[in-house]
Scaffold this motif. Structure first.
Motif, short mmCIF file in Angstrom:
data_model
loop_
_atom_site.label_atom_id
_atom_site.label_comp_id
_atom_site.label_asym_id
_atom_site.label_seq_id
_atom_site.Cartn_x
_atom_site.Cartn_y
_atom_site.Cartn_z
N GLY A 32 0.83 -1.19 0.00
CA GLY A 32 0.00 0.00 0.00
C GLY A 32 0.87 1.24 0.00
N TRP A 33 0.24 2.39 0.12
CA TRP A 33 0.96 3.67 0.15
C TRP A 33 1.87 3.70 1.37
N TYR A 34 3.01 4.37 1.22
CA TYR A 34 3.89 4.58 2.37
C TYR A 34 3.33 5.70 3.23
N THR A 35 3.32 5.50 4.54
CA THR A 35 2.93 6.58 5.45
C THR A 35 3.84 7.79 5.24
N GLU A 36 5.10 7.52 4.87
CA GLU A 36 6.06 8.60 4.64
C GLU A 36 5.67 9.51 3.48
N ASN A 37 4.79 9.03 2.59
CA ASN A 37 4.30 9.91 1.52
C ASN A 37 3.60 11.13 2.11
N TYR A 38 3.06 10.97 3.32
CA TYR A 38 2.36 12.05 4.00
C TYR A 38 3.24 12.70 5.08
N THR A 39 3.85 11.90 5.92
CA THR A 39 4.68 12.47 6.99
C THR A 39 5.90 13.21 6.43
N GLY A 40 6.30 12.85 5.22
CA GLY A 40 7.43 13.53 4.59
C GLY A 40 7.13 14.98 4.23
N GLN A 41 5.84 15.34 4.26
CA GLN A 41 5.45 16.72 3.95
C GLN A 41 5.09 17.51 5.21
N LEU A 42 5.54 17.02 6.35
CA LEU A 42 5.18 17.64 7.62
C LEU A 42 5.56 19.12 7.67
N GLY A 43 6.74 19.46 7.16
CA GLY A 43 7.17 20.85 7.16
C GLY A 43 6.22 21.74 6.40
N GLN A 44 5.71 21.24 5.29
CA GLN A 44 4.76 22.02 4.48
C GLN A 44 3.45 22.23 5.24
N TYR A 45 2.98 21.17 5.91
CA TYR A 45 1.74 21.30 6.66
C TYR A 45 1.88 22.35 7.76
N LEU A 46 3.01 22.34 8.44
CA LEU A 46 3.22 23.29 9.52
C LEU A 46 3.36 24.71 8.99
#
Length: 286
Positions: free
Chosen positions: A141-155
């Motif tokens: 399935g999708w890697y969780t890191e596909n989302y957590t890797g964008q944490l800086g952008q979300y913040l």
């Protein structure tokens, strides 16, 4: 002694598979790291792992890279549109080298999914079956890191922006998927098996909530239309081709193509997948 080869061994997933094999007490001398650029594999050499050049686009390197290999961890290439040809090169080299078993990283329901990435994986699965080499299909399935890797952008923006609506995403960390791969590579009873590997599903609202909980920031999920999503990617500097491709993946997500009810991952690794909050916390700490 069984000899294991891991392609793409300097990539994120490949490196974790090597780690997982070593953690399962496979001798470093029994592991062959197949990489495009051997200069990037110094840390593997330091650990006693054999490093060989193997480029999916250079068939002449693959034959020597797989010489003497019994079990191959075949990590799919990253060049969309080129993978069927490249993967065919790997399989031809594997047959010529006398590889006895292959585990391949595919995608969820590769044979029936509408996911934009699925056709190349479906075609590769067919090539693997035609090769006659015993196989295990690891439909990741999708890697969780596909989302957590964008944490800086979300913040930075104060929001998680997407067009996935309330769709569930059965993502899993790369470490979980690497552990499952090591279990399959070193265990018995996986010949010609197909595993649908997904973690505990979450929605993007739940993901945003996890980010807020870990960071202490006010972060929410803002759902937009697919057109708005694509325009946002273009405004961020992506070219039309990439923006269109990522938008198609977002449409696939909204349609449920990244969800699965399969418990294959938890069964293989003997525990639940890494909790979402734990994965977000690890990314935030890093």
């Amino acid at each position: 002694m069984t000899t294991y080869a891991v392609t793409g061994a300097t990539g994120e997933l490949g490196a974790l598979v090597v780690d997982a094999l070593l953690e399962r007490e496979i001798e470093a001398a029994a592991i062959v790291a197949v990489v495009r650029n051997t200069a990037k594999a110094a840390s593997l050499l330091d650990r006693g792992v054999t490093v060989r050049e193997g480029d999916y686009d250079k068939p002449e390197t693959l034959a020597s890279a797989l010489a003497g290999v019994d079990t191959l961890m075949f990590i799919s290439g990253s060049e969309v549109g080129q993978r069927v040809r490249q993967h065919g090169n790997v399989l031809e080299a594997a047959k010529a080298a006398g590889v006895k078993r292959i585990a391949y990283t595919s995608v969820l329901r590769a044979d029936t999914s509408e996911l934009a990435l699925a056709p190349e994986h479906k075609a590769t699965e067919a090539l693997i079956r035609e090769s006659g080499i015993p196989f295990t299909l690891l439909r990741n399935g999708w890697y969780t890191e596909n989302y957590t890797g964008q944490l800086g952008q979300y913040l930075a923006t104060g929001a998680v922006i997407g067009a996935a609506g309330e769709a569930r995403i059965a993502a899993a960390t790369q470490a979980d998927l690497a552990e499952a791969a090591a279990v399959v590579l070193t265990g018995e009873g996986h010949e010609n098996a197909v595993y649908e590997l997904g973690g505990t599903p979450f929605t993007m609202v739940e993901f945003a909530s996890a980010v807020a909980g870990v960071t202490g920031r006010s972060i929410g999920y803002r759902n937009v239309t697919l057109d708005e999503y694509q325009q946002g990617l273009l405004a961020a500097g992506l070219d039309e081709g990439m923006a269109g491709f990522l938008t198609a993946l977002e449409a696939n997500t909204a349609a449920g193509d990244l969800d699965t009810e399969s418990e294959d991952l938890a069964k293989l690794i003997g525990r639940p997948s890494t909790p979402l909050a734990e994965a977000v916390r690890a990314a935030h700490t890093a």
